[in-house]
Write a protein that holds these residues in place. Structure first.
Motif, mmCIF file in Angstrom:
data_model
loop_
_atom_site.group_PDB
_atom_site.id
_atom_site.type_symbol
_atom_site.label_atom_id
_atom_site.label_comp_id
_atom_site.label_asym_id
_atom_site.label_seq_id
_atom_site.Cartn_x
_atom_site.Cartn_y
_atom_site.Cartn_z
ATOM 1 N N UNK A 1 40.715 36.801 58.187
ATOM 2 C CA UNK A 1 41.912 36.611 57.412
ATOM 3 C C UNK A 1 41.579 36.815 55.933
ATOM 4 N N UNK A 2 42.325 37.671 55.290
ATOM 5 C CA UNK A 2 42.108 37.984 53.872
ATOM 6 C C UNK A 2 43.086 37.163 53.051
ATOM 7 N N UNK A 3 42.541 36.421 52.115
ATOM 8 C CA UNK A 3 43.392 35.650 51.203
ATOM 9 C C UNK A 3 43.244 36.231 49.806
ATOM 10 N N UNK A 4 44.308 36.219 49.074
ATOM 11 C CA UNK A 4 44.272 36.728 47.705
ATOM 12 C C UNK A 4 44.247 35.557 46.735
ATOM 13 N N UNK A 5 43.583 35.786 45.644
ATOM 14 C CA UNK A 5 43.504 34.773 44.599
ATOM 15 C C UNK A 5 44.775 34.856 43.768
#
Length: 103
Positions: A1-5
């Motif tokens: 899962x890719x999370x963005x800042x």
């Protein structure tokens, strides 16, 4: 899962870096320390520009940052050359003791 800042983190870091640079510029007496503080402030602005460019999905901010970095590199070369010339003549880089523009 890719999370963005979130952009708020980038802007908070940018504001912190800018505040550190401003405090360093106002409290230091050595010319090179003041110069490095100004460079830190430029990098803080570059970080904010990159963050906003990423937010809007536009590459214009990144292009402006490249130009700012090129100008900062030229400024560093000229500034350090001036510091060397002043140090050879006055034997100090303390900005309180430099009075080159006085009679």
């Amino acid at each position: 899962m890719i999370t963005t800042v979130p952009i708020s983190w980038y802007l908070a870091l940018s504001a912190l870096l800018f505040a550190i640079g401003t405090a360093g510029m106002l409290t230091r007496r050595n010319g090179i320390s003041i110069f490095l503080s100004i460079e830190l402030m430029l990098n803080a602005v570059n970080l904010a520009l990159i963050a906003f460019a990423r937010l809007h999905g536009d590459r214009t901010g990144q292009l402006i940052v490249l130009f700012v970095m090129a100008v900062a590199a030229a400024e560093a070369a000229v500034g350090l050359g001036l510091f060397i010339a002043v140090f050879r003549q006055r034997r100090t880089l303390d900005v309180n003791r430099l009075n080159l523009l006085r009679w």
